[in-house]
Scaffold this motif. Sequence first.
Motif, PDB file in Angstrom:
ATOM      1  N   ALA A   1       0.809  -1.222   0.000  1.00 30.48           N
ATOM      2  CA  ALA A   1       0.000   0.000   0.000  1.00 30.48           C
ATOM      3  C   ALA A   1       0.843   1.275   0.000  1.00 30.48           C
ATOM      4  CB  ALA A   1      -0.943  -0.010   1.202  1.00 30.48           C
ATOM      5  N   ARG A   2       1.810   1.374   0.890  1.00 27.46           N
ATOM      6  CA  ARG A   2       2.559   2.621   1.039  1.00 27.46           C
ATOM      7  C   ARG A   2       3.567   2.855  -0.070  1.00 27.46           C
ATOM      8  NH1 ARG A   2       3.540   1.671   7.438  1.00 27.46           N
ATOM      9  NH2 ARG A   2       1.333   1.811   8.042  1.00 27.46           N
ATOM     10  N   ARG A   3       3.828   1.831  -0.872  1.00 29.75           N
ATOM     11  CA  ARG A   3       4.745   1.998  -2.003  1.00 29.75           C
ATOM     12  C   ARG A   3       4.018   2.368  -3.296  1.00 29.75           C
ATOM     13  NH1 ARG A   3       9.729   0.682  -0.481  1.00 29.75           N
ATOM     14  NH2 ARG A   3      10.047  -0.875   1.177  1.00 29.75           N
ATOM     15  N   ILE A   4       2.699   2.337  -3.289  1.00 30.35           N
ATOM     16  CA  ILE A   4       1.929   2.671  -4.494  1.00 30.35           C
ATOM     17  C   ILE A   4       1.776   4.180  -4.565  1.00 30.35           C
ATOM     18  CG2 ILE A   4      -0.295   2.420  -5.644  1.00 30.35           C
ATOM     19  CD1 ILE A   4      -0.520  -0.326  -4.241  1.00 30.35           C
TER      20      ILE A   4
ATOM     21  N   ALA B   1       0.883  -3.417   4.164  1.00 29.63           N
ATOM     22  CA  ALA B   1       1.036  -1.967   4.292  1.00 29.63           C
ATOM     23  C   ALA B   1       2.338  -1.514   3.658  1.00 29.63           C
ATOM     24  CB  ALA B   1       0.987  -1.555   5.760  1.00 29.63           C
ATOM     25  N   GLY B   2       3.414  -2.281   3.859  1.00 30.16           N
ATOM     26  CA  GLY B   2       4.714  -1.921   3.309  1.00 30.16           C
ATOM     27  C   GLY B   2       5.619  -1.299   4.358  1.00 30.16           C
ATOM     28  N   ASP B   3       6.908  -1.278   4.069  1.00 31.42           N
ATOM     29  CA  ASP B   3       7.900  -0.818   5.037  1.00 31.42           C
ATOM     30  C   ASP B   3       7.975   0.689   5.254  1.00 31.42           C
ATOM     31  OD1 ASP B   3       8.701  -3.433   5.545  1.00 31.42           O
ATOM     32  OD2 ASP B   3      10.158  -3.409   3.904  1.00 31.42           O
ATOM     33  N   PRO B   4       7.747   1.528   4.230  1.00 32.15           N
ATOM     34  CA  PRO B   4       7.921   2.967   4.464  1.00 32.15           C
ATOM     35  C   PRO B   4       7.022   3.467   5.597  1.00 32.15           C
ATOM     36  CG  PRO B   4       7.721   2.513   2.119  1.00 32.15           C
ATOM     37  CD  PRO B   4       7.392   1.238   2.831  1.00 32.15           C
TER      38      PRO B   4
ATOM     39  N   GLY C   1       2.130   7.525  -1.699  1.00 35.25           N
ATOM     40  CA  GLY C   1       0.972   7.906  -2.481  1.00 35.25           C
ATOM     41  C   GLY C   1      -0.237   8.023  -1.580  1.00 35.25           C
ATOM     42  N   PRO C   2      -1.430   7.704  -2.084  1.00 38.31           N
ATOM     43  CA  PRO C   2      -2.664   7.943  -1.321  1.00 38.31           C
ATOM     44  C   PRO C   2      -3.051   6.860  -0.316  1.00 38.31           C
ATOM     45  CG  PRO C   2      -3.201   7.132  -3.511  1.00 38.31           C
ATOM     46  CD  PRO C   2      -1.711   7.279  -3.471  1.00 38.31           C
ATOM     47  N   PHE C   3      -2.280   5.759  -0.226  1.00 42.47           N
ATOM     48  CA  PHE C   3      -2.720   4.620   0.584  1.00 42.47           C
ATOM     49  C   PHE C   3      -1.816   4.438   1.804  1.00 42.47           C
ATOM     50  CE2 PHE C   3      -3.699   3.490  -3.902  1.00 42.47           C
ATOM     51  CZ  PHE C   3      -5.075   3.677  -3.826  1.00 42.47           C
ATOM     52  N   PHE C   4      -2.390   4.668   2.991  1.00 48.96           N
ATOM     53  CA  PHE C   4      -1.605   4.530   4.211  1.00 48.96           C
ATOM     54  C   PHE C   4      -1.486   3.080   4.652  1.00 48.96           C
ATOM     55  CE2 PHE C   4      -1.225   4.276   8.855  1.00 48.96           C
ATOM     56  CZ  PHE C   4      -0.022   4.962   9.017  1.00 48.96           C
ATOM     57  N   ASP C   5      -2.539   2.283   4.372  1.00 51.98           N
ATOM     58  CA  ASP C   5      -2.526   0.901   4.833  1.00 51.98           C
ATOM     59  C   ASP C   5      -3.374   0.033   3.920  1.00 51.98           C
ATOM     60  OD1 ASP C   5      -5.144   1.579   5.494  1.00 51.98           O
ATOM     61  OD2 ASP C   5      -4.752   1.694   7.646  1.00 51.98           O
TER      62      ASP C   5
ATOM     63  N   VAL D   1      -4.035 -11.483   3.656  1.00 52.39           N
ATOM     64  CA  VAL D   1      -3.543 -10.448   4.566  1.00 52.39           C
ATOM     65  C   VAL D   1      -2.511 -11.079   5.501  1.00 52.39           C
ATOM     66  CG1 VAL D   1      -5.675  -9.116   4.443  1.00 52.39           C
ATOM     67  CG2 VAL D   1      -5.402 -10.833   6.241  1.00 52.39           C
ATOM     68  N   GLY D   2      -1.678 -10.239   6.110  1.00 57.46           N
ATOM     69  CA  GLY D   2      -0.578 -10.744   6.903  1.00 57.46           C
ATOM     70  C   GLY D   2      -0.949 -11.070   8.334  1.00 57.46           C
ATOM     71  N   GLY D   3      -0.304 -12.102   8.888  1.00 57.99           N
ATOM     72  CA  GLY D   3      -0.420 -12.446  10.291  1.00 57.99           C
ATOM     73  C   GLY D   3       0.957 -12.418  10.942  1.00 57.99           C
ATOM     74  N   HIS D   4       1.005 -12.101  12.232  1.00 57.75           N
ATOM     75  CA  HIS D   4       2.295 -11.905  12.911  1.00 57.75           C
ATOM     76  C   HIS D   4       2.336 -12.688  14.231  1.00 57.75           C
ATOM     77  CE1 HIS D   4       3.400  -8.722  10.071  1.00 57.75           C
ATOM     78  NE2 HIS D   4       2.129  -8.381  10.128  1.00 57.75           N
TER      79      HIS D   4
END
Length: 291
Positions: free
Chosen positions: A79-82, A108-111, A116-120, A140-143
């Motif tokens: 998301a955050r890299r788009i 979501a991504g590392d940054p 761009g417009p997507f925070f998550d 979706v990711g699990g941790h």
Amino acid sequence: MTVPLIHPNWAKPPVTMTDGYSLEITAKDVAALREAAPLIPAETPVAITFLPGEETQARIAAAVAVRELGFEPMPHFSARRIVSQGEFETYLAAVAQDAGVRRCFIVAGDPPEPQGPFFDTSALIATGAFERAGIRAIGVGGHPEGHPVMSPAECWDVLERKIGDVERRGMAPLVVTQFGFDPDAFLGWLKEARQRGIDTPIRIGVPGPASIRTLLRFAARCGVGASASVMKKYGVSLSSLIGSAGPDRLVDAFWDGLGDEHGRVRLHFYPFGGVRATVEWIAGYERRHGG
């Protein structure tokens, strides 16, 4: 409404722990995937990462190659890299049309700040673009071992919200976890997920065979626990960084420890030591265990 996952790997109980596994590759791994393809079951899900610096066209070509090899492409969206809504929808439309993509994985991504417009990932889901493109399943990711910037309670809240968002849009949710070395942490997390009412299929992240230094490097980069006690469970002594290690003990522990209370579970392999090495390890494991 929950839509059934559209993959036969979930249709029957596994014969061995590696039954119905999935793989992760980068756009640069296509040649290696092609070389290993004869050892990989048809329709195996293959995730295609969204790495910084890669050209969109390379990711599209990778998804097409996965489909042409007879596997199920599952491109990532970070998301955050788009950088724009247009970039997002153009890439999504291309992989859906050119590679027949029907399942995607979102992170979501590392940054720390969006480019761009997507925070998550919730922002990606909320666009409605996935269902418009004909996507039927969203991963979706699990941790299981925690998240570097969220508390355990926040992790559960975010996971439950994303699963609900996906289901409300008529798509099937799937959880794919970060890789790890501690089976006890994963089994406990799985049990808690089911106790919380999360009945979504879950793929446990497993590192493919690799040098010990490589495994520890990826663990440090991804915030994965790799203490001496954890690595001893995995079969690695941190007193020696020479040699390589495979996930034999980890996978055996999952097979021995998983029960009905853990729900639907399959493995997802991160081939840190190379696609061919990972696939050959899986084939050998299945031979040893009657698969």
